[in-house]
Design a protein around this motif. Structure first.
Motif, PDB file in Angstrom:
ATOM      1  N   ALA A  54       0.825  -1.216   0.000  1.00  0.00           N
ATOM      2  CA  ALA A  54       0.000   0.000   0.000  1.00  0.00           C
ATOM      3  C   ALA A  54       0.857   1.262   0.000  1.00  0.00           C
ATOM      4  N   ARG A  55       2.032   1.195   0.600  1.00  0.00           N
ATOM      5  CA  ARG A  55       2.890   2.392   0.611  1.00  0.00           C
ATOM      6  C   ARG A  55       3.922   2.365  -0.523  1.00  0.00           C
ATOM      7  N   GLY A  56       3.774   1.404  -1.444  1.00  0.00           N
ATOM      8  CA  GLY A  56       4.651   1.343  -2.610  1.00  0.00           C
ATOM      9  C   GLY A  56       6.024   0.770  -2.320  1.00  0.00           C
ATOM     10  N   GLY A  57       6.184   0.078  -1.204  1.00  0.00           N
ATOM     11  CA  GLY A  57       7.474  -0.501  -0.846  1.00  0.00           C
ATOM     12  C   GLY A  57       7.658  -1.884  -1.445  1.00  0.00           C
ATOM     13  N   SER A  58       8.830  -2.440  -1.228  1.00  0.00           N
ATOM     14  CA  SER A  58       9.113  -3.783  -1.715  1.00  0.00           C
ATOM     15  C   SER A  58      10.056  -4.494  -0.754  1.00  0.00           C
ATOM     16  N   VAL A  59       9.963  -5.808  -0.742  1.00  0.00           N
ATOM     17  CA  VAL A  59      10.873  -6.642   0.026  1.00  0.00           C
ATOM     18  C   VAL A  59      12.160  -6.752  -0.783  1.00  0.00           C
ATOM     19  N   LYS A  60      13.276  -6.504  -0.156  1.00  0.00           N
ATOM     20  CA  LYS A  60      14.566  -6.480  -0.850  1.00  0.00           C
ATOM     21  C   LYS A  60      15.179  -7.872  -0.944  1.00  0.00           C
ATOM     22  N   MET A  61      15.927  -8.114  -2.027  1.00  0.00           N
ATOM     23  CA  MET A  61      16.731  -9.326  -2.174  1.00  0.00           C
ATOM     24  C   MET A  61      18.181  -8.941  -1.914  1.00  0.00           C
ATOM     25  N   LEU A  62      18.739  -9.483  -0.825  1.00  0.00           N
ATOM     26  CA  LEU A  62      20.098  -9.131  -0.429  1.00  0.00           C
ATOM     27  C   LEU A  62      21.001 -10.356  -0.424  1.00  0.00           C
ATOM     28  N   TRP A  63      22.290 -10.089  -0.415  1.00  0.00           N
ATOM     29  CA  TRP A  63      23.311 -11.104  -0.253  1.00  0.00           C
ATOM     30  C   TRP A  63      23.709 -11.110   1.217  1.00  0.00           C
ATOM     31  N   GLN A  64      23.492 -12.228   1.913  1.00  0.00           N
ATOM     32  CA  GLN A  64      23.929 -12.433   3.296  1.00  0.00           C
ATOM     33  C   GLN A  64      23.449 -11.321   4.247  1.00  0.00           C
ATOM     34  N   HIS A  65      22.262 -10.774   4.033  1.00  0.00           N
ATOM     35  CA  HIS A  65      21.654  -9.717   4.864  1.00  0.00           C
ATOM     36  C   HIS A  65      22.413  -8.397   4.817  1.00  0.00           C
ATOM     37  N   ASP A  66      23.259  -8.214   3.855  1.00  0.00           N
ATOM     38  CA  ASP A  66      24.038  -6.978   3.764  1.00  0.00           C
ATOM     39  C   ASP A  66      23.256  -5.947   2.953  1.00  0.00           C
ATOM     40  N   PRO A  67      22.770  -4.878   3.601  1.00  0.00           N
ATOM     41  CA  PRO A  67      21.980  -3.885   2.874  1.00  0.00           C
ATOM     42  C   PRO A  67      22.776  -3.155   1.794  1.00  0.00           C
ATOM     43  N   PRO A  70      21.912 -10.094 -13.485  1.00  0.00           N
ATOM     44  CA  PRO A  70      23.220 -10.491 -14.023  1.00  0.00           C
ATOM     45  C   PRO A  70      24.188  -9.323 -14.187  1.00  0.00           C
ATOM     46  N   GLU A  71      23.685  -8.106 -14.162  1.00  0.00           N
ATOM     47  CA  GLU A  71      24.568  -6.933 -14.240  1.00  0.00           C
ATOM     48  C   GLU A  71      25.355  -6.726 -12.950  1.00  0.00           C
ATOM     49  N   ILE A  72      24.923  -7.381 -11.879  1.00  0.00           N
ATOM     50  CA  ILE A  72      25.562  -7.262 -10.568  1.00  0.00           C
ATOM     51  C   ILE A  72      26.505  -8.446 -10.381  1.00  0.00           C
ATOM     52  N   GLU A  73      27.770  -8.164 -10.153  1.00  0.00           N
ATOM     53  CA  GLU A  73      28.766  -9.226 -10.020  1.00  0.00           C
ATOM     54  C   GLU A  73      28.397 -10.223  -8.922  1.00  0.00           C
ATOM     55  N   ARG A  74      27.964  -9.726  -7.769  1.00  0.00           N
ATOM     56  CA  ARG A  74      27.622 -10.615  -6.652  1.00  0.00           C
ATOM     57  C   ARG A  74      26.435 -11.528  -7.011  1.00  0.00           C
ATOM     58  N   ALA A  75      25.507 -11.040  -7.832  1.00  0.00           N
ATOM     59  CA  ALA A  75      24.365 -11.861  -8.262  1.00  0.00           C
ATOM     60  C   ALA A  75      24.840 -13.008  -9.156  1.00  0.00           C
ATOM     61  N   ARG A  76      25.790 -12.718 -10.051  1.00  0.00           N
ATOM     62  CA  ARG A  76      26.346 -13.783 -10.884  1.00  0.00           C
ATOM     63  C   ARG A  76      27.050 -14.820 -10.013  1.00  0.00           C
ATOM     64  N   GLU A  77      27.774 -14.346  -9.012  1.00  0.00           N
ATOM     65  CA  GLU A  77      28.446 -15.257  -8.082  1.00  0.00           C
ATOM     66  C   GLU A  77      27.423 -16.092  -7.315  1.00  0.00           C
TER      67      GLU A  77
END
Length: 185
Positions: A58-71, A96-103
């Motif tokens: 309702a407030r336009g937010g989203s749940v984030k996808m993080l690596w190891q809880h690191d914001p 895939p543009e994010i190196e950590r995501a590819r890892e």
């Protein structure tokens, strides 16, 4: 369960072959199971996420996808998050543009990383006679790809595993389950 100075709690989950990466970027599966006691003695109750997810949307937010809880390390986006009779199901894309995501995709595919973990704030909970915390309402902030899950009896698999790797993982999970059952007697 861990907490930070802002009241954010972390709950780790490993869940069978239900979490998988397809097409190198799409990740889907359960981030939380209802009615299962984790290593911290917490049990998430059915419906615990619904109200919080509605407020966030309702407030336009989203749940984030993080690596190891690191914001500081977002690795993708969750496109779909929903509760069903089993738990909290998520589906998203590793970017895939994010190196950590590819890892992350490579590590999941190899079986080196096999967990999801939720970052949340408890809105409503109570303790039962066994001393377990029953989590009735949670405000979900993020779902991370992690190394160490808190829900020990489950694990993550990736689609595209060679059959022998999948069989070895299933055997390892069965042996771990049996050892836990014997230890609980």
């Amino acid at each position: 369960m861990m907490t930070d100075d802002c009241g954010l709690e972390l709950k780790f989950t490993r869940l069978g072959d239900e979490v998988c990466v397809t097409d190198g970027t799409v990740i889907a599966g359960y981030a939380s199971l209802f009615g299962v006691t984790d290593q911290g003695g917490d049990v998430v109750l059915p419906g615990a996420y619904g109200a919080g997810l509605k407020r966030l949307s309702a407030r336009g937010g989203s749940v984030k996808m993080l690596w190891q809880h690191d914001p500081a390390q977002p690795i993708g986006v969750w496109d779909e998050i929903r509760e069903d009779e089993r738990g909290l199901w998520v589906k998203g894309r590793l970017l895939p543009e994010i190196e950590r995501a590819r890892e992350a995709a490579a590590l999941i595919g190899a079986g080196a990383i096999d967990g999801l973990s939720i970052g949340y704030r408890t809105v409503a909970a109570e303790k039962n006679a066994k001393g377990q915390r029953l989590l009735a309402e949670l405000e979900l902030w993020e779902v991370s790809v992690v190394t160490f899950p808190m829900l020990a009896q489950a694990r993550v698999g990736a689609k595209g595993d060679a059959p022998e790797v999948t069989e070895l993982r299933e055997l390892a999970a069965a042996l771990a389950d049996a050892a836990r059952m014997l230890a609980d007697r």
